[in-house]
Design a protein around this motif. Structure first.
Motif, short mmCIF file in Angstrom:
data_model
loop_
_atom_site.label_atom_id
_atom_site.label_comp_id
_atom_site.label_asym_id
_atom_site.label_seq_id
_atom_site.Cartn_x
_atom_site.Cartn_y
_atom_site.Cartn_z
N LEU A 153 -94.61 -50.25 -7.30
CA LEU A 153 -93.90 -49.88 -6.08
C LEU A 153 -93.94 -48.38 -5.80
N LEU A 154 -94.33 -47.61 -6.78
CA LEU A 154 -94.37 -46.16 -6.61
C LEU A 154 -95.61 -45.75 -5.82
N PRO A 155 -95.52 -44.65 -5.09
CA PRO A 155 -96.72 -44.12 -4.44
C PRO A 155 -97.78 -43.79 -5.50
N LEU A 156 -99.02 -43.93 -5.12
CA LEU A 156 -100.13 -43.73 -6.06
C LEU A 156 -100.03 -42.40 -6.78
N ASN A 157 -99.65 -41.35 -6.08
CA ASN A 157 -99.62 -40.03 -6.70
C ASN A 157 -98.52 -39.88 -7.75
N GLU A 158 -97.57 -40.80 -7.81
CA GLU A 158 -96.51 -40.74 -8.81
C GLU A 158 -96.76 -41.67 -10.00
N ARG A 159 -97.66 -42.60 -9.85
CA ARG A 159 -97.87 -43.61 -10.89
C ARG A 159 -98.36 -43.02 -12.21
N GLU A 160 -99.31 -42.10 -12.12
CA GLU A 160 -99.87 -41.55 -13.35
C GLU A 160 -98.80 -40.86 -14.19
N SER A 161 -97.99 -40.02 -13.57
CA SER A 161 -96.98 -39.31 -14.35
C SER A 161 -95.97 -40.28 -14.95
N HIS A 162 -95.62 -41.33 -14.21
CA HIS A 162 -94.68 -42.31 -14.74
C HIS A 162 -95.30 -43.14 -15.85
N LEU A 163 -96.57 -43.49 -15.71
CA LEU A 163 -97.24 -44.21 -16.79
C LEU A 163 -97.29 -43.35 -18.05
N ARG A 164 -97.62 -42.08 -17.88
CA ARG A 164 -97.68 -41.19 -19.04
C ARG A 164 -96.31 -41.03 -19.69
N SER A 165 -95.26 -41.00 -18.88
CA SER A 165 -93.90 -40.92 -19.43
C SER A 165 -93.56 -42.19 -20.20
N MET A 166 -93.94 -43.33 -19.65
CA MET A 166 -93.67 -44.59 -20.34
C MET A 166 -94.47 -44.68 -21.63
N ILE A 167 -95.71 -44.19 -21.62
CA ILE A 167 -96.52 -44.20 -22.83
C ILE A 167 -95.90 -43.28 -23.89
N ALA A 168 -95.33 -42.16 -23.46
CA ALA A 168 -94.66 -41.27 -24.42
C ALA A 168 -93.48 -41.98 -25.07
N GLU A 169 -92.79 -42.82 -24.32
CA GLU A 169 -91.67 -43.58 -24.84
C GLU A 169 -92.13 -44.78 -25.67
N LEU A 170 -93.22 -45.40 -25.26
CA LEU A 170 -93.70 -46.63 -25.89
C LEU A 170 -95.19 -46.49 -26.24
#
Length: 146
Positions: free
Chosen positions: A37-54
């Motif tokens: 649901l996030l705009p494309l330009n925000e997905r990468e940073s959120h994925l990287r944040s989630m990867i840092a957590e998991l």
């Protein structure tokens, strides 16, 4: 605060408190769905944040690889797919996408290995790629080898 980010923040807040329980896993899956649901330009940073957590979640690395591949950022996509493959060895879709990234990087020998692994995995489980194009590409790569 952006209301679309609240589910992701809830995921991070519960990570330590509920690691391993069913509710925690539900929040993880919800967070993954919210990424779409996030705009494309925000997905990468959120994925990287989630990867840092998991960091052990192969699906997150795979999704990051897909996002980077869509942007033709092949070296980064290759790394993300390699991480996913390390965490979930033998998954045909991971092998397939890693092979494509390697193919784009002109690492044909390694690409062929992963195309073959994708075919072998497809014979034993679920996959989401079309077999004929994979088989054609593998045949071309193998025919071109000296």
């Amino acid at each position: 605060m952006n209301s679309r980010l609240l589910p992701l923040l809830a995921l991070f807040a519960l990570h330590d408190a509920a690691a391993g329980d069913a509710l925690h896993q539900g929040f993880i899956e919800h967070g993954k769905r919210q990424l779409a649901l996030l705009p494309l330009n925000e997905r990468e940073s959120h994925l990287r944040s989630m990867i840092a957590e998991l960091p052990g979640d192969a699906a997150l690395h795979f999704r990051l690889g897909n996002l980077l591949a869509a942007q033709r950022r092949w070296p980064e996509a290759r790394f993300a797919y390699a991480q996913a493959n390390r965490l979930a060895p033998g998954h045909p879709d991971i092998h397939h996408n890693l092979a494509i990234a390697l193919d784009h990087l002109e690492q044909y020998g390694e690409a062929s290995q992963h195309y073959r692994a994708a075919l072998a995995g497809a014979a034993h489980g679920e996959y989401r790629f079309a077999l004929p194009p994979l088989q054609q590409r593998l045949h071309k790569l193998e025919a071109a080898r000296p």
